[in-house]
Design a protein around this motif. Sequence first.
Motif, short mmCIF file in Angstrom:
data_model
loop_
_atom_site.label_atom_id
_atom_site.label_comp_id
_atom_site.label_asym_id
_atom_site.label_seq_id
_atom_site.Cartn_x
_atom_site.Cartn_y
_atom_site.Cartn_z
N GLY A 1 0.85 -1.19 0.00
CA GLY A 1 0.00 0.00 0.00
C GLY A 1 0.88 1.24 0.00
N ASN A 2 0.62 2.15 0.91
CA ASN A 2 1.40 3.38 0.97
C ASN A 2 2.70 3.26 1.77
N THR A 3 2.99 2.09 2.28
CA THR A 3 4.27 1.90 2.97
C THR A 3 5.30 1.47 1.95
N GLU A 4 6.41 2.18 1.92
CA GLU A 4 7.38 1.91 0.86
C GLU A 4 8.80 1.92 1.44
N ALA A 5 9.54 0.87 1.12
CA ALA A 5 10.92 0.76 1.61
C ALA A 5 11.86 0.52 0.45
N ILE A 6 13.03 1.12 0.56
CA ILE A 6 14.06 0.87 -0.44
C ILE A 6 15.27 0.35 0.33
N VAL A 7 15.91 -0.70 -0.21
CA VAL A 7 17.03 -1.31 0.50
C VAL A 7 18.19 -1.50 -0.46
N ALA A 8 19.38 -1.13 0.01
CA ALA A 8 20.61 -1.40 -0.75
C ALA A 8 21.51 -2.28 0.09
N VAL A 9 22.15 -3.24 -0.56
CA VAL A 9 23.08 -4.14 0.12
C VAL A 9 24.46 -3.97 -0.52
N TYR A 10 25.45 -3.75 0.33
CA TYR A 10 26.85 -3.72 -0.12
C TYR A 10 27.57 -4.88 0.56
N GLY A 11 28.26 -5.70 -0.24
CA GLY A 11 29.02 -6.78 0.36
C GLY A 11 28.56 -8.12 -0.15
N PRO A 12 29.11 -9.20 0.41
CA PRO A 12 30.17 -9.19 1.43
C PRO A 12 31.42 -8.48 0.92
N ARG A 13 31.92 -7.57 1.75
CA ARG A 13 33.15 -6.85 1.41
C ARG A 13 34.04 -6.80 2.64
N LYS A 14 35.32 -6.61 2.41
CA LYS A 14 36.30 -6.56 3.50
C LYS A 14 35.91 -5.45 4.49
N LEU A 15 36.02 -5.76 5.76
CA LEU A 15 35.62 -4.79 6.79
C LEU A 15 36.83 -4.00 7.28
N PHE A 16 36.69 -2.67 7.28
CA PHE A 16 37.72 -1.78 7.84
C PHE A 16 37.08 -0.81 8.80
N PRO A 17 37.77 -0.30 9.83
CA PRO A 17 39.13 -0.67 10.20
C PRO A 17 39.21 -2.12 10.69
N ARG A 18 40.40 -2.65 10.56
CA ARG A 18 40.67 -4.06 10.75
C ARG A 18 40.22 -4.62 12.10
N PHE A 19 40.28 -3.78 13.17
CA PHE A 19 39.95 -4.34 14.49
C PHE A 19 38.47 -4.68 14.63
N LEU A 20 37.66 -4.26 13.67
CA LEU A 20 36.24 -4.65 13.71
C LEU A 20 36.01 -6.03 13.09
N GLN A 21 37.00 -6.54 12.36
CA GLN A 21 36.83 -7.83 11.68
C GLN A 21 36.71 -8.99 12.67
N GLU A 22 35.93 -10.00 12.26
CA GLU A 22 35.90 -11.27 13.00
C GLU A 22 36.63 -12.31 12.16
N ASN A 23 37.54 -13.03 12.80
CA ASN A 23 38.37 -13.94 12.02
C ASN A 23 37.69 -15.25 11.64
N ASP A 24 36.60 -15.57 12.33
CA ASP A 24 35.95 -16.85 12.06
C ASP A 24 34.62 -16.71 11.32
N ARG A 25 34.22 -15.47 11.02
CA ARG A 25 32.93 -15.31 10.34
C ARG A 25 32.81 -13.89 9.81
N GLY A 26 31.88 -13.72 8.90
CA GLY A 26 31.55 -12.37 8.45
C GLY A 26 30.54 -11.77 9.40
N ILE A 27 30.41 -10.47 9.35
CA ILE A 27 29.38 -9.85 10.17
C ILE A 27 28.39 -9.10 9.28
N MET A 28 27.23 -8.82 9.84
CA MET A 28 26.21 -8.08 9.12
C MET A 28 25.92 -6.81 9.90
N ARG A 29 25.82 -5.70 9.16
CA ARG A 29 25.35 -4.46 9.78
C ARG A 29 24.04 -4.09 9.11
N TYR A 30 23.11 -3.65 9.88
CA TYR A 30 21.76 -3.41 9.37
C TYR A 30 21.30 -2.06 9.85
#
Lengths: 253, 253, 253, 253, 253, 253
Positions: free
Chosen positions: A45-74
Amino acid sequence: MGKTNDNLIVDGKRLDGRAFYEMRPITMRINAVENADGSAQVAFGNTEAIVAVYGPRKLFPRFLQENDRGIMRYRYNMAPFSCTDRIRPGNSRRGIEISKTSRLAFEPAAFLDDFPTTVVDVFTEILQADGSTRVTGINAASMAMAVAGVPMRDLVAACSVGKIQGQLIVDLNGIEDNNSEADVAVAMMPTKDRLTLLQMDGVLTKDELFTLLDKARENCMRIYDMQKAAIKNSFKQNPDAEAAVEADKGEMQ
Amino acid sequence: MGKTNDNLIVDGKRLDGRAFYEMRPITMRINAVENADGSAQVAFGNTEAIVAVYGPRKLFPRFLQENDRGIMRYRYNMAPFSCTDRIRPGNSRRGIEISKTSRLAFEPAAFLDDFPTTVVDVFTEILQADGSTRVTGINAASMAMAVAGVPMRDLVAACSVGKIQGQLIVDLNGIEDNNSEADVAVAMMPTKDRLTLLQMDGVLTKDELFTLLDKARENCMRIYDMQKAAIKNSFKQNPDAEAAVEADKGEMQ
Amino acid sequence: MGKTNDNLIVDGKRLDGRAFYEMRPITMRINAVENADGSAQVAFGNTEAIVAVYGPRKLFPRFLQENDRGIMRYRYNMAPFSCTDRIRPGNSRRGIEISKTSRLAFEPAAFLDDFPTTVVDVFTEILQADGSTRVTGINAASMAMAVAGVPMRDLVAACSVGKIQGQLIVDLNGIEDNNSEADVAVAMMPTKDRLTLLQMDGVLTKDELFTLLDKARENCMRIYDMQKAAIKNSFKQNPDAEAAVEADKGEMQ
Amino acid sequence: MKTYAYDLLINDKRIDGRAMEEYRKIGIKRGIIHNAEGSAVCTIGSTKIIAGVKMETGTPFADTPDEGNLVVNAEFTPMSSPDFEAGPPGEDATELARIVDRGIRESETVDFKKLCIKPGEKVWMMNVDLHIINHDGNLIDCAFLAAMSALADTKIPKLQDEKTIMRGVYESKLELRHNPAEVTVCKVAEKFVLDPDKEEEEALEAKLTIAVREDDTICALQKQGSKDVSMDDIKHMVEIAIAKTKELRKLLK
Amino acid sequence: MKTYAYDLLINDKRIDGRAMEEYRKIGIKRGIIHNAEGSAVCTIGSTKIIAGVKMETGTPFADTPDEGNLVVNAEFTPMSSPDFEAGPPGEDATELARIVDRGIRESETVDFKKLCIKPGEKVWMMNVDLHIINHDGNLIDCAFLAAMSALADTKIPKLQDEKTIMRGVYESKLELRHNPAEVTVCKVAEKFVLDPDKEEEEALEAKLTIAVREDDTICALQKQGSKDVSMDDIKHMVEIAIAKTKELRKLLK
Amino acid sequence: MKTYAYDLLINDKRIDGRAMEEYRKIGIKRGIIHNAEGSAVCTIGSTKIIAGVKMETGTPFADTPDEGNLVVNAEFTPMSSPDFEAGPPGEDATELARIVDRGIRESETVDFKKLCIKPGEKVWMMNVDLHIINHDGNLIDCAFLAAMSALADTKIPKLQDEKTIMRGVYESKLELRHNPAEVTVCKVAEKFVLDPDKEEEEALEAKLTIAVREDDTICALQKQGSKDVSMDDIKHMVEIAIAKTKELRKLLK
């Protein structure tokens, strides 16, 4: 669009003419944001959402990375002009909570473990708000992730169910949402029959809740079929041709 | 100092007695901030800016460095007591924009490419605001950078021109600025005859604009001569002696 | 609890019935925060502070570390419900200043030089505020640091002294504090007879000040004895048994 | 930077074969946001910006007691480019909002006196929010088209008893007195070019955004880019803009 | 994560020997904060949360002119866990506050019309602040018990001439119409477990917080955790919660 | 730190040859900021601080309905030292502002009742902004001299119809009832020293800022530095301050 004392049900129909278990017209479009790895635009109806996804891409700065898995930000965000009253830019408590529960709605579906040190960024903008915004956003995000090539066990489909003036209904619009007796948001992996998001406000008996969950399951399956069709369709078309056409006739009908 | 309905021109003179193409009294002083690598204080009438330059110096943290060139950071800030109404400390949108355009006014002049991994920090404080603050700040910054030893193709000189009640003028003061029909800020490398900043608000015909730009060019050349003289003069004096004298008689007449 | 015109002294007694040089009832308890390396809860009448200490522990991110000594971070915070009017969460100027002076009250006492690259985190929450909150917090922090095993030259003990309606007094409560002629906060290493914190507001003659400082010294010594007793006592008990009892009867009588 | 785009431009050629002063395909659609008092989406090539106007009531400024006001905000949503992150507007978003603001304000397109509800007490505040959906260069020109189109779509809501806004019920259309357009003329080496895409933008040396009214008066100027320009360049750029805005203005009808 | 806690749980065992649906010892004490209109501390094992209610006056929302309001805030104080840092509430604290808010609001426990002072002008705003003192798992259940206990302790202050709040003098007790409780049912592999401590929490796969009123109606649901669940899981979890809240509710008497 | 400055100080010597209790050259000039209601620049050696007073109208506090108020803010501008960065005031700037505030407030120099415009409704708020221009040590003493000089220069503006402030037109001078001065007595090893420059400051062990009124009463104390002091030290430092403030006070005439 706030609280009202008016009847929400007239002659056995809802104010917008719908039957109790009828969803609003749904439109789905792939490739709404050219720069993104995947994107989609969905309207209930009148509810409308637009979504863009970037990735999976390398995460920077490096200290945010997880070595055993990827992460998702939403990020779930309401455009300033999306509501009756202007929304001031910046984080709201509501937005922070919805961003978190929406992310958790995808974590069971996405194979993030296969992409250590990477991030999948999901950006949801609610362009128009008329109830059920978070589930509309999730439906678009699911399609955008699929197009971006994020491996998933299943698409995630989502819908709202609830109760107004004693009557169980599906797909609440804005005025119903603001005056509902109960409001339930559900996301599922439909072919796996598994829930990934469940939020409820209001008052329901156990039996009412279970009835509504069954209705939600039905609708998620229908939404799922539409998502699949929209994705399939988009791959058939020549995307360049499509973009040119769109610019011509305006983007957003 | 806000909007007024009064006449801004009386008997062919501006309210402060100036002719249309007359600048206010200008004072320029070098070495206004002892700790800085270079500093200057410039007043156009009651508008007064003090600028300190630090650098070129190594930029930390390291991930901000550019390996092929130095960078410049520019802060334009109004002291809380500089205006009729108190300015609350912190970034304003206006300040962010002026900081950016001012920095771009110097990028064409400074040889930043010769100093990779370094930064030049330019800090501008507007002590008193009575119109034309950004150009006053740029004039002081130019002198401070020269004294700090930042290699430049040319000094940058800046001035304002505009239109009040149908009349083209130069060097707008506060009440003229707030009630102008047009307000133009110009920065140049005068001996190169090149513009590095141009901002205009208001309404002008093309011919009026071009006339004003020519007036601006003339004034920038005059300001340039004053800047050079002030810098030259400062090197002749014994800076230690000068500092002692200053403390004695108060800094800011 | 704000300004009042009422008498603060009636029949030679303060409003809460105390003599001029009488402190309020003091309670001290060790191990108030299970997760912490050391913790304590101290009440002076209705003023109540809880303090948890973490560390010495390695400080991250690494660029915050000092290679020749450990550092201390000190947070003084008022719980939102601690005062008559709700305190909005977040830093206040008052909180920033008290956090700094409280940290400096411990730096002379703690052997931080022996723990390079580490941090001691001291978190003070004022649960109830009825005057003298910073000194109550310091008393609890001192005990918490001792229990955490931070090596100290001496415990730090603290108290307030002041003047109301011409009369010198000790241990100001809220209404006395808000209407005092002078208010002095003192922290000491009592057995070393050395001051580590001194803050004064109001108006005092030199002689009044010196008299009050002597009173403060006496009280710090008494508080010191109570601190030592509370710490000693806590080591005698079986902490697990104690925790169970506490949960039973509620934590905070 | 001497990129492929640069090599083409200095030979009067462009990546997509356009002429130097030719825009990509422009699409404009109004009335796309149900809850906004005015809205439009503008696409230039794959650059896409949504503008929404929300009307709120507020207190007038002291020196203009009978005038409403306009606030332009821009958000470079993180979805619009792989390089952007969520957060408060940076200097580019701030500058964009202020250039669009000036183009509208200085051209006197809106009669702020008509936005007065009760002099000295209550006026309309127009919020124009620019939501960047996809960034492929030339954001300012696209944003100005979107903003002007949204204003052309704007209705002023009815008021209930001078207090509550009756959302969705309108008093009148917002009247626009002028029809300004903005053109950003770009320079690379000695060539002038319009509507660069993102790749071309990286090759540019200087830019001048020029707002022109339908009577060919200039109503805002802003130089950008880190290279200097000559007076003749400026004059030439202004001429290009005056010619080109005639074309763009037709799209706003 | 396949930890020791996990290995025990999938064999229906727990670190401290409890049964799967057994809570740790629960302690509740009301009226502990002198300056709050209502307060309580709740401990579950060594998890400890203080709730304080502060009443302030404010303006009602436009669409509910005769209703007061409730704001729930949560702060994970840095003292409560070695992992927390000072700063604005993160997504977990925000979610916790919102879940507690919904459990109170949606159950219609508070009659907001009774918090009206003067319709359309002045109403009571209840601030419920949740101060996490020690975090050893199951924060939401503990926070809800603390909040409900504080509300049961809440007195409404007298007003002086409709303007000033007379702190410490009360008009009446806050009336509670219902007695909701929240239970978070956790799932690990195919096992269901209640009241996990912090070590167990790390082994969990999904959680469902369920608020249940004394009439066994459901008044809030929130799924958490990064794994999906089945419809049957949900139904089973709801049944567990309905049974368990009967027990918890006795503690709130 | 055992630096060159330290070695000199412990031998009663100073880098620039001054006596231990001798200040560097002090310069004060009032009335330097055109738009401020009061202003002054104070230099001590090359330390330079500008104080500006801006008068605004505001609502009185509930417990002092007939009193105006004073707010002191300090900004360590990034220009003032190579070590500072732009941003909100840190703990040193906050402490400085609060010490200056207390010296003015607690000495009862300003009669806040004379700043009342309409009891309970409108009072004058005095903003004293301390703008640090160059930091070469002893900021607090310099800031207090600047603040007191600016207050001595302050005029109270006329009001138009109890609403608008008529900037630049004054009702009366601000009356000062007292003439306090602040002296910071510093200790290094067993030596006492006044007015350290920045190099000397790094060698200091403890500092005590002492505000003294013209009647030799003490009206604010603040210990700083990370070393402890004895009671006798305090008494000695107070004596030094009482003597020295007599001298400084002459500069404020």
